[in-house]
Write a protein that holds these residues in place. Sequence first.
Motif, PDB file in Angstrom:
ATOM      1  N   ASP A  97       0.819  -1.216   0.000  1.00 38.43           N
ATOM      2  CA  ASP A  97       0.000   0.000   0.000  1.00 38.43           C
ATOM      3  C   ASP A  97       0.853   1.267   0.000  1.00 38.43           C
ATOM      4  N   ILE A  98       1.881   1.254  -0.855  1.00 37.09           N
ATOM      5  CA  ILE A  98       2.766   2.408  -1.004  1.00 37.09           C
ATOM      6  C   ILE A  98       2.501   3.023  -2.370  1.00 37.09           C
ATOM      7  N   LEU A  99       2.153   4.298  -2.377  1.00 34.63           N
ATOM      8  CA  LEU A  99       1.917   5.016  -3.626  1.00 34.63           C
ATOM      9  C   LEU A  99       3.225   5.645  -4.081  1.00 34.63           C
ATOM     10  N   SER A 100       3.570   5.428  -5.332  1.00 34.99           N
ATOM     11  CA  SER A 100       4.782   6.016  -5.898  1.00 34.99           C
ATOM     12  C   SER A 100       4.392   7.233  -6.723  1.00 34.99           C
ATOM     13  N   ALA A 101       5.028   8.373  -6.445  1.00 40.45           N
ATOM     14  CA  ALA A 101       4.719   9.606  -7.160  1.00 40.45           C
ATOM     15  C   ALA A 101       6.007  10.387  -7.396  1.00 40.45           C
ATOM     16  N   THR A 102       5.959  11.261  -8.400  1.00 38.78           N
ATOM     17  CA  THR A 102       7.098  12.123  -8.708  1.00 38.78           C
ATOM     18  C   THR A 102       6.650  13.569  -8.623  1.00 38.78           C
ATOM     19  N   LEU A 103       7.422  14.368  -7.922  1.00 40.30           N
ATOM     20  CA  LEU A 103       7.154  15.796  -7.799  1.00 40.30           C
ATOM     21  C   LEU A 103       8.202  16.544  -8.622  1.00 40.30           C
ATOM     22  N   TYR A 104       7.730  17.273  -9.637  1.00 41.82           N
ATOM     23  CA  TYR A 104       8.605  18.121 -10.447  1.00 41.82           C
ATOM     24  C   TYR A 104       8.453  19.543  -9.916  1.00 41.82           C
ATOM     25  N   TYR A 105       9.549  20.219  -9.659  1.00 40.27           N
ATOM     26  CA  TYR A 105       9.496  21.531  -9.022  1.00 40.27           C
ATOM     27  C   TYR A 105      10.546  22.460  -9.619  1.00 40.27           C
ATOM     28  N   VAL A 106      10.358  23.754  -9.380  1.00 36.10           N
ATOM     29  CA  VAL A 106      11.354  24.759  -9.742  1.00 36.10           C
ATOM     30  C   VAL A 106      12.211  25.059  -8.514  1.00 36.10           C
ATOM     31  N   THR A 107      11.557  25.328  -7.402  1.00 30.10           N
ATOM     32  CA  THR A 107      12.252  25.510  -6.132  1.00 30.10           C
ATOM     33  C   THR A 107      11.822  24.385  -5.200  1.00 30.10           C
ATOM     34  N   PRO A 108      12.753  23.808  -4.465  1.00 30.68           N
ATOM     35  CA  PRO A 108      12.408  22.680  -3.593  1.00 30.68           C
ATOM     36  C   PRO A 108      11.337  23.065  -2.574  1.00 30.68           C
ATOM     37  N   PRO A 109      10.381  22.185  -2.339  1.00 29.70           N
ATOM     38  CA  PRO A 109       9.338  22.486  -1.351  1.00 29.70           C
ATOM     39  C   PRO A 109       9.897  22.413   0.071  1.00 29.70           C
ATOM     40  N   THR A 110       9.256  23.143   0.958  1.00 29.10           N
ATOM     41  CA  THR A 110       9.627  23.054   2.373  1.00 29.10           C
ATOM     42  C   THR A 110       9.124  21.713   2.908  1.00 29.10           C
ATOM     43  N   ASP A 111       9.573  21.350   4.079  1.00 25.67           N
ATOM     44  CA  ASP A 111       9.115  20.103   4.697  1.00 25.67           C
ATOM     45  C   ASP A 111       7.597  20.118   4.880  1.00 25.67           C
ATOM     46  N   LYS A 112       7.063  21.281   5.250  1.00 27.55           N
ATOM     47  CA  LYS A 112       5.616  21.418   5.458  1.00 27.55           C
ATOM     48  C   LYS A 112       4.864  21.224   4.136  1.00 27.55           C
ATOM     49  N   GLN A 113       5.374  21.807   3.061  1.00 29.95           N
ATOM     50  CA  GLN A 113       4.737  21.655   1.749  1.00 29.95           C
ATOM     51  C   GLN A 113       4.804  20.199   1.276  1.00 29.95           C
ATOM     52  N   LYS A 114       5.957  19.595   1.486  1.00 26.78           N
ATOM     53  CA  LYS A 114       6.130  18.188   1.091  1.00 26.78           C
ATOM     54  C   LYS A 114       5.161  17.289   1.859  1.00 26.78           C
ATOM     55  N   ALA A 115       5.025  17.533   3.155  1.00 28.48           N
ATOM     56  CA  ALA A 115       4.090  16.753   3.975  1.00 28.48           C
ATOM     57  C   ALA A 115       2.658  16.977   3.489  1.00 28.48           C
ATOM     58  N   GLY A 116       2.330  18.205   3.107  1.00 26.90           N
ATOM     59  CA  GLY A 116       0.994  18.505   2.591  1.00 26.90           C
ATOM     60  C   GLY A 116       0.708  17.759   1.293  1.00 26.90           C
ATOM     61  N   ILE A 117       1.691  17.698   0.419  1.00 32.39           N
ATOM     62  CA  ILE A 117       1.540  16.961  -0.846  1.00 32.39           C
ATOM     63  C   ILE A 117       1.355  15.478  -0.559  1.00 32.39           C
ATOM     64  N   GLU A 118       2.164  14.934   0.343  1.00 33.89           N
ATOM     65  CA  GLU A 118       2.041  13.515   0.684  1.00 33.89           C
ATOM     66  C   GLU A 118       0.675  13.214   1.308  1.00 33.89           C
ATOM     67  N   ASN A 119       0.194  14.087   2.186  1.00 37.35           N
ATOM     68  CA  ASN A 119      -1.132  13.894   2.794  1.00 37.35           C
ATOM     69  C   ASN A 119      -2.231  13.941   1.738  1.00 37.35           C
ATOM     70  N   PHE A 120      -2.119  14.898   0.803  1.00 34.29           N
ATOM     71  CA  PHE A 120      -3.096  14.993  -0.288  1.00 34.29           C
ATOM     72  C   PHE A 120      -3.135  13.694  -1.084  1.00 34.29           C
ATOM     73  N   LEU A 121      -1.963  13.175  -1.437  1.00 33.99           N
ATOM     74  CA  LEU A 121      -1.903  11.942  -2.235  1.00 33.99           C
ATOM     75  C   LEU A 121      -2.429  10.736  -1.453  1.00 33.99           C
ATOM     76  N   MET A 122      -2.130  10.671  -0.157  1.00 41.75           N
ATOM     77  CA  MET A 122      -2.627   9.554   0.658  1.00 41.75           C
ATOM     78  C   MET A 122      -4.155   9.565   0.719  1.00 41.75           C
TER      79      MET A 122
END
Length: 171
Positions: A97-122
């Motif tokens: 039950d592991i979702l594999s995703a790729t995040l393409y970015y211009v500027t690296p996301p903060t830890d908070k933004q990354k956690a938000g993206i992961e929560n959205f995908l979950m």
Amino acid sequence: MTQKAINYGIVLYQLGISQDMVEEIKALVDGSPELVYALADPVVSHADKRKVVDRVFDRFGNKDLVNFMKTLCDNDGFDMIHDIFDEYEKYAREQQDILSATLYYVTPPTDKQKAGIENFLMKEYGSKTVQLSMVEKKELIGGFVIRTGDREYDRSILGRYKSLRQKLVMR
């Protein structure tokens, strides 16, 4: 990816071959293109291929693995060994039950933004965890793109520009 490679990948997982062992085999295969060539070569007899499999893969101490590799050679499928490994990993993630995703970015996301993206995908996919690969892509101009499976979430300036352009062309 062929259905045959997908099926072999699933069978390899169902045989109970550990991911660590698959990684070792993958490194062995990647480090020895001659081995892949010999086991995929239709001119080499199946009996000779079986002998090579016994010598090379017996050191892993897993008879199911040896028999799998022999079956692969007998069915002239060793040329798709890399596809089989990819499918094994994909199926293993699905089973865990592991979702594999790729995040393409211009500027690296903060830890908070990354956690938000992961929560959205979950939430979106009902997964327990997300395996997020990060790739810098300056041509997006700004924003980000998330790609998982056959879905893409484009929140980039380049994506918005293309969308706006498409709408204006349709008028």
